[in-house]
Scaffold this active site. Structure first.
Site, short mmCIF file in Angstrom:
data_model
loop_
_atom_site.label_atom_id
_atom_site.label_comp_id
_atom_site.label_asym_id
_atom_site.label_seq_id
_atom_site.Cartn_x
_atom_site.Cartn_y
_atom_site.Cartn_z
CB SER A 194 -0.84 0.00 1.29
OG SER A 194 -1.48 1.24 1.49
CE1 TYR A 250 -4.43 -1.90 5.18
CE2 TYR A 250 -3.38 0.17 4.59
CZ TYR A 250 -4.01 -1.00 4.22
OH TYR A 250 -4.23 -1.27 2.88
P1 NAD Z 1 -11.68 -5.52 -0.39
O1 NAD Z 1 -12.21 -5.48 1.01
O2 NAD Z 1 -12.55 -5.05 -1.49
O3 NAD Z 1 -11.19 -6.99 -0.74
C1 NAD Z 1 -10.43 -7.76 0.14
C2 NAD Z 1 -10.78 -9.23 -0.08
O4 NAD Z 1 -9.93 -10.01 0.78
C3 NAD Z 1 -12.22 -9.56 0.30
O5 NAD Z 1 -12.82 -10.36 -0.70
C4 NAD Z 1 -12.09 -10.33 1.61
O6 NAD Z 1 -13.10 -11.30 1.81
C5 NAD Z 1 -10.73 -10.99 1.42
N1 NAD Z 1 -10.12 -11.34 2.69
C6 NAD Z 1 -9.96 -10.54 3.78
N2 NAD Z 1 -9.42 -11.24 4.78
C7 NAD Z 1 -9.22 -12.49 4.31
C8 NAD Z 1 -8.69 -13.67 4.88
N3 NAD Z 1 -8.27 -13.70 6.15
N4 NAD Z 1 -8.61 -14.77 4.12
C9 NAD Z 1 -9.06 -14.76 2.84
N5 NAD Z 1 -9.58 -13.69 2.25
C10 NAD Z 1 -9.65 -12.56 2.98
O7 NAD Z 1 -10.33 -4.68 -0.34
P2 NAD Z 1 -9.34 -4.19 -1.51
O8 NAD Z 1 -9.33 -2.72 -1.47
O9 NAD Z 1 -9.60 -4.88 -2.77
O10 NAD Z 1 -7.96 -4.67 -0.88
C11 NAD Z 1 -7.11 -5.63 -1.47
C12 NAD Z 1 -5.69 -5.39 -0.98
O11 NAD Z 1 -5.25 -4.11 -1.41
C13 NAD Z 1 -5.54 -5.40 0.53
O12 NAD Z 1 -4.33 -6.04 0.88
C14 NAD Z 1 -5.47 -3.92 0.89
O13 NAD Z 1 -4.77 -3.69 2.09
C15 NAD Z 1 -4.71 -3.40 -0.32
N6 NAD Z 1 -4.87 -1.97 -0.54
C16 NAD Z 1 -6.12 -1.42 -0.74
C17 NAD Z 1 -6.24 -0.05 -0.93
C18 NAD Z 1 -7.56 0.64 -1.13
O14 NAD Z 1 -7.61 1.87 -1.03
N7 NAD Z 1 -8.64 -0.07 -1.41
C19 NAD Z 1 -5.09 0.75 -0.92
C20 NAD Z 1 -3.86 0.16 -0.73
C21 NAD Z 1 -3.76 -1.20 -0.54
#
Ligand code: NAD
Length: 274
Positions: free
Chosen positions: A143, A156
């Site tokens: 991130s 985080y």
């Molecule tokens: P999201 O909540 O839309 O998707 C996350 C997915 O991971 C969900 O389907 C959830 O069920 C699954 N998940 C969570 N915990 C789990 C576990 N213990 N085992 C299996 N599956 C699990 O979120 P996103 O925004 O798509 O995030 C994806 C990645 O990107 C994450 O690592 C997040 O930290 C990172 N990220 C997101 C952002 C943002 O702004 N959305 C920014 C930087 C980094």
């Protein structure tokens, strides 16, 4: 269609947001998608979109934070496929709250998913990738919080700095086997992440911070499709560290070249905190 034809691509967190869009992008290039998530309905939705994109997929209900579940997952996947061509450790959860108000249970929960989940993926799938000598890619989703640590996100930030550092080490380590290792650092991406974020202390009170954060992400409206495209490009071009979105790039360069500004920025209240 040819770039990923017959390649096996495993994506954790494939049931939503960045993971779902990444599944679609790789499917459009002909890859077979191995979806991993703890949300069955989410994976069913992604599976339909993968089929529409012209590829096939398999869904595995699994909690990435569980060592036993990830070992069983790897056994099952390796019964069907010799080794992965691309491993994308994407599953993660958000957390928000000032340090003095954080609970140690939350620390454990978030680090177990965001850090150990990534380590489990590498631990159980990298050895086969090495053994088959086919190269391949490992992509870990960090991130912009891996270089910009807001005071409202100590857990985080700790988890994403850890993913960043682990991935640097892994890249150096696996290079002698021809395995490419990428770190993806998205900024604010419009996904359901805030809905599932663990809010604590004053930030949890009344649900206001969550509502404001959701509104902020929607206003920013940077689509997860663009992160998925950046992940695909990182794999094809074997890139190392890839910030995604203008704010992620700005923070990345600010941390390197003007760290004192980042220190001041970290002390400011996040727009959603008050
Ligand atoms: P999201 O909540 O839309 O998707 C996350 C997915 O991971 C969900 O389907 C959830 O069920 C699954 N998940 C969570 N915990 C789990 C576990 N213990 N085992 C299996 N599956 C699990 O979120 P996103 O925004 O798509 O995030 C994806 C990645 O990107 C994450 O690592 C997040 O930290 C990172 N990220 C997101 C952002 C943002 O702004 N959305 C920014 C930087 C980094």
């Amino acid at each position: 269609m040819s770039k990923m034809k017959n390649k096996v691509v495993l994506i954790t967190g494939a049931g939503s947001g960045i993971g779902r869009e990444t599944a679609i992008v790789f499917a459009q290039q002909g890859a077979h998608i191995v979806m991993v998530d703890r949300d069955q309905a989410g994976m069913e939705g992604t599976g339909r979109l993968v089929a529409e994109a012209g590829s096939d997929s398999e869904a595995h209900l699994c909690d990435v934070s569980s060592r036993e579940a990830m070992r069983a997952l790897a056994d099952e996947v390796h019964r069907r496929h010799q080794a992965l061509d691309v491993l994308i450790n994407n599953a993660g959860i958000g957390s928000a709250g000032r340090f003095l108000e954080t609970n140690l249970d939350t620390w454990e929960k978030v680090l177990d998913v965001n850090v150990l989940g990534v380590v489990h993926g590498c631990h159980f799938f990298a050895p086969r990738m090495v053994a088959t000598r086919n190269g391949g890619s490992i992509v870990n989703i960090a991130s912009a919080a891996a270089f910009a640590a807001a005071k409202e996100m100590p857990i985080y930030a700790a988890s994403k700095f850890a993913v960043f550092g682990f991935t640097e080490s892994l890249r150096a380590d696996l290079s002698e086997y021809g395995i490419h290792v990428a770190t993806i650092c998205p900024g604010l991406i419009n996904t359901p992440i805030v809905k599932n974020t663990l809010f604590e202390g004053a930030m949890a009170a009344g649900g206001k911070a969550r509502d404001k954060a959701m509104a902020l992400y929607q206003r920013r409206n940077y689509p997860p499709e663009k992160v998925a495209q950046a992940i695909f490009k990182a794999v094809v071009k074997r890139k190392s560290v890839v910030p995604v979105s203008p704010e992620a790039w700005a923070l990345y360069y600010a941390k390197r070249f003007v760290p004192s500004i980042m220190e001041q920025l970290g002390k400011m209240d996040a727009p959603v905190a008050k």
